[in-house]
Design a protein around this motif. Structure first.
Motif, short mmCIF file in Angstrom:
data_model
loop_
_atom_site.label_atom_id
_atom_site.label_comp_id
_atom_site.label_asym_id
_atom_site.label_seq_id
_atom_site.Cartn_x
_atom_site.Cartn_y
_atom_site.Cartn_z
N CYS B 19 0.87 -1.18 -0.16
CA CYS B 19 -0.11 -0.03 -0.09
C CYS B 19 1.09 1.23 0.01
CB CYS B 19 -1.01 -0.01 1.08
SG CYS B 19 -1.65 1.59 1.47
N CYS B 22 0.25 3.22 3.80
CA CYS B 22 0.60 2.48 4.96
C CYS B 22 1.67 1.69 4.77
CB CYS B 22 -0.59 2.16 5.70
SG CYS B 22 -1.23 0.65 5.08
N CYS B 39 -6.78 -1.16 0.19
CA CYS B 39 -5.86 -1.81 1.04
C CYS B 39 -6.82 -2.17 2.38
CB CYS B 39 -4.90 -0.55 1.79
SG CYS B 39 -3.99 -1.18 3.21
N CYS B 42 -5.62 0.52 5.69
CA CYS B 42 -6.01 1.82 5.73
C CYS B 42 -7.11 2.26 4.75
CB CYS B 42 -4.80 2.56 5.60
SG CYS B 42 -3.97 2.72 3.93
ZN ZN Z 1 -3.02 0.92 3.50
#
Ligand code: ZN
Ligand code: ZN
Lengths: 214, 212
Positions: B19, B22, B39, B42
């Protein structure tokens, strides 16, 4: 939960490819862009751009944005006095729109970046998901602050009747345009992965040797 | 070039994705089963996918480019102020700022409403036409990165809102006559939004990789 950095992998900023990164810096095998685990110097760059934007936000709001000339004389309007004028003349939806886009959005955006910077610097583990959402909102909403600049552009180009009426962009337009650019650059230089780093480090087993932070 | 049915489970491959917001690693199927894959931690968008993304983007870009030419060739708006008829075009408004002591603002307006949108559309036509014909355009990697960099700076939709606010402001003092450019812009905004919505750079990169 594993992050890319813990596996010595890095996602490319430019093309999104996940690539092995043996050293701290490298180049993306697909697009040739710079490859790193985190944007280099992200917090320092974001701070510098944010502080510059905050300083310029003052002249952007106190200097005249629009100078209107008519038979009666010339009148200088700041962003806020322009909004007040719109409000009192009954155009309250437009007044609210301009107030939101030109005054609230840049202000809230700067406060949001400040909050992100302080929490990341203190390695806070507080509400990472909400802070990531805040970052996304900041990125999305920033461009709408250009609204008043465009309004002045159109009005100044259009209203040019010699001695009868004229509109010119004031010095605040310059300051304000730079504020928009600086806040956008500031948001772009912030690396949202920094929000999650303290969360991921906590989850690693204490005492276990790992080289994820080098 | 025939488009294979990418969503056949047999041709789907598992791949590792990080991701970009994050850094969470996740194992995902490509091509994905839905248009948008988020994701798991997040909620950031990790995949945007459309089986016919390149074709659609190219069609929408060509249409946008034509409308953008119309938007620049005609006046946006005219006003009648006690017998004085005044009008301005997109280029005229920028030129006026340039000549009246605010060149910084003129440059900003020119970049966000003229240079970046034009560049985006021309780059897309240049990149996607050869890709659809099955060969790799020269300088593709550099140009695709340029496209990625310039993308946040195109602000046509904010400009249209600015024009509409100006019109409301002017209506109190003068008769306002909307020009052909305004209508072109109003058609252009949803088209460009659709163009940006179907533009998935990841899919262009994958097509480039297949051809190299
Ligand atoms: Zn993420
Ligand atoms: Zn890359």
């Amino acid at each position: 939960m594993t992050t890319a950095r813990q596996m010595r992998l890095a996602g490319c900023h430019d093309c999104g490819l996940l690539a092995r990164l043996p050293h701290e810096h490298g180049h993306c095998p697909r697009c040739g862009g710079a490859l790193h685990f985190r944007k280099p110097g992200s917090l320092a760059k974001t701070w510098a751009l944010l502080i510059a934007a905050m300083i310029l936000y003052i002249p952007a709001n106190t200097l005249p944005m629009m100078i209107t000339g008519s038979i009666v004389g010339t009148q200088s309007d700041t962003i806020l006095s322009g909004v007040v004028y719109l409000w009192t003349s009954g155009d309250w939806p437009i007044a609210a729109l301009v107030f939101f886009a030109s005054i609230m959005v840049p202000l809230l955006k700067m406060i949001a970046i400040l909050l992100l910077l302080i929490t990341c610097q203190r390695r806070s583990r507080w509400a990472p998901q909400q802070r990531t959402r805040l970052y996304r909102l900041v990125e999305f909403v920033g461009r709408w602050s250009m609204l008043d600049i465009y309004v002045v552009t159109i009005l100044a180009a259009l209203v040019q009747v010699q001695s009868l009426a004229s509109i010119a962009a004031g010095p605040a337009a310059v300051a304000f345009a730079i504020v928009v650019v600086l806040t956008m650059l500031s948001a772009m230089s912030f690396d949202p992965r920094l929000i999650w780093d303290p969360v991921d480090e906590e989850q690693e087993i204490p005492g276990e040797t790992h080289d994820a932070n080098h | 070039m025939p488009v294979p049915d990418d969503r056949d489970p047999v041709t789907q491959t598992q791949e590792l994705v990080a991701c970009h917001e994050c850094d969470q690693l996740q194992q995902l199927r490509y091509p994905p089963a839905s248009r948008i894959v988020r994701c798991c931690r997040c909620g950031a968008v990790v995949y945007r996918y459309h089986p016919d993304a390149l074709n659609r983007t190219l069609a929408l870009t060509t249409a946008s480019l034509l409308l953008f030419i119309v938007a620049n060739a005609f006046p946006i708006v005219a006003i009648d102020m006690q017998g004085n008829v005044l009008s301005t075009s997109m280029l005229g408004a920028i030129a006026h700022l340039w000549t009246t002591h605010v060149p910084v603002v003129a440059i900003m307006v020119a970049l966000t409403t003229l240079v970046v949108p034009t560049l985006t559309m021309l780059l897309l036509v240049y990149l996607l036409t050869p890709l659809q014909l099955g060969y790799r355009p020269p300088g593709a990697a550099e140009l695709l990165r340029l496209l990625h960099l310039s993308r946040p700076w195109g602000m046509i939709e904010v400009y249209l809102l600015g024009i509409l606010v100006s019109i409301v402001k002017l209506m109190a003092y003068a008769a306002v006559i909307p020009g052909p450019s305004l209508w072109a812009l109003m058609l252009l905004i949803p088209l460009m939004a659709a163009m940006m919505g179907t533009l998935h750079p990841d899919q262009i990169w994958r097509r480039l990789e297949q051809l190299s």
